[in-house]
Design an enzyme around this catalytic site. Sequence first.
Site, mmCIF file in Angstrom:
data_model
loop_
_atom_site.group_PDB
_atom_site.id
_atom_site.type_symbol
_atom_site.label_atom_id
_atom_site.label_comp_id
_atom_site.label_asym_id
_atom_site.label_seq_id
_atom_site.Cartn_x
_atom_site.Cartn_y
_atom_site.Cartn_z
ATOM 1 N N LEU A 16 0.962 -1.056 -0.044
ATOM 2 C CA LEU A 16 -0.127 -0.114 0.001
ATOM 3 C C LEU A 16 0.916 1.302 -0.055
ATOM 4 C CD1 LEU A 16 -2.861 1.192 0.219
ATOM 5 C CD2 LEU A 16 -2.649 1.359 2.866
ATOM 6 N N ASP A 17 0.764 1.911 -1.089
ATOM 7 C CA ASP A 17 1.899 3.269 -1.232
ATOM 8 C C ASP A 17 1.138 4.639 -0.755
ATOM 9 O OD1 ASP A 17 3.675 1.449 -2.324
ATOM 10 O OD2 ASP A 17 3.117 2.002 -4.347
ATOM 11 N N GLY A 43 5.202 -4.073 -8.075
ATOM 12 C CA GLY A 43 5.571 -3.832 -9.519
ATOM 13 C C GLY A 43 4.561 -4.279 -10.444
ATOM 14 N N ASN A 46 1.186 -2.500 -10.405
ATOM 15 C CA ASN A 46 1.481 -1.207 -11.296
ATOM 16 C C ASN A 46 1.146 -1.388 -12.827
ATOM 17 O OD1 ASN A 46 1.458 0.492 -8.992
ATOM 18 N ND2 ASN A 46 3.741 0.436 -8.938
ATOM 19 N N LYS A 188 13.234 -7.362 -18.740
ATOM 20 C CA LYS A 188 13.507 -5.890 -18.754
ATOM 21 C C LYS A 188 14.212 -5.745 -17.669
ATOM 22 C CE LYS A 188 11.173 -2.403 -16.789
ATOM 23 N NZ LYS A 188 12.510 -1.819 -16.474
ATOM 24 N N ASP A 259 7.666 0.592 -14.081
ATOM 25 C CA ASP A 259 6.360 -0.204 -14.090
ATOM 26 C C ASP A 259 5.416 0.409 -15.317
ATOM 27 O OD1 ASP A 259 7.256 -1.539 -12.050
ATOM 28 O OD2 ASP A 259 6.096 -0.372 -10.714
#
Length: 319
Positions: A16-17, A43, A46, A188, A259
């Site tokens: 939870l950002d 990651g 998003n 990536k 992301d």
Amino acid sequence: MNSDFTTVTLTLNPALDLSTAVARVEPAHKLRCEPPRFDPGGGGINVGRVIRRLGGSALAVYPEGGSTGQRLSVLLEAEGTPTRPSRIAGETRESFTVLDQSDAREYRFVLPGPELSSGELDACLEAAISAASPRGFVVVSGSLPPGVGPDCFTDLARRARVGGLRLVVDTSGPSLTAALEAGVYLAKPNLRELTDLMGSSLPDTASRVQACRDLIARGGSSAIALSLGAEGALLVTGDGAWSSPGLPVEPVSSVGAGDSFLGGFLWALGRDLGLVDGFRHAMASGAAALLSPGTELCRRADVFRLLEQVSVTPVEASA
């Protein structure tokens, strides 16, 4: 049984950002913050959110623990992201970003997250594999939670092959090594991660392209998208290589740029636009994320406006 989702994202350590700002970051004093913004993070989550913003659909698979995990799921559902959470005993972590308004520097604090038992890990891996449609993409991105080793990528790659799925990874260190040893469709890494993996400096385009081709030749990946920060990025496949310079945007925040890059790439691949077109959309999406504050990710309007400015050039075979 497989579902109709072309893209399934797997986030083994979601968060939870929280993002906020203060006049100045300094020790000892109480720092009075601006009203916080809360976003679902991690990651893979998003990546799926970006795909949805661009008009696609991706299923987010992740472990959900405690009240923090439930709040994360509520936020995802509120913005229309399809989810398949897997309940765990631990509490989903939080992370927070603080902008120092005096010098526009960002401070990012990332907590370790809960441990996953072997059964909880297996449930997450199986949920991701079983949810993807045939020839669909399974995207695993973000850090591993405590107690989960890089061999989980080996297990996931095996399951993807059995299911006829294309595995996409955005990871680093031993996890990246394990994923490439097992074989994936698309990786990536950034330049530092590729340099660490190869054990040698990669000072120019020729050495970077050759390193990617070596990995592809060993069966590590069908394609590699190498991010180069402000320099732009490279796309390398078994029969070609392309470069794209970074777009001239004034960054507001760097959070979520990687992301967003991968989300734009997967959105295009899900529409059968091909790897090179996917690369173009990735560049526009990554640059668009730089224009959004805090943990907001890229905005659709910015992506398609910047897409017209993206330049993709084939790299000469001798490079």
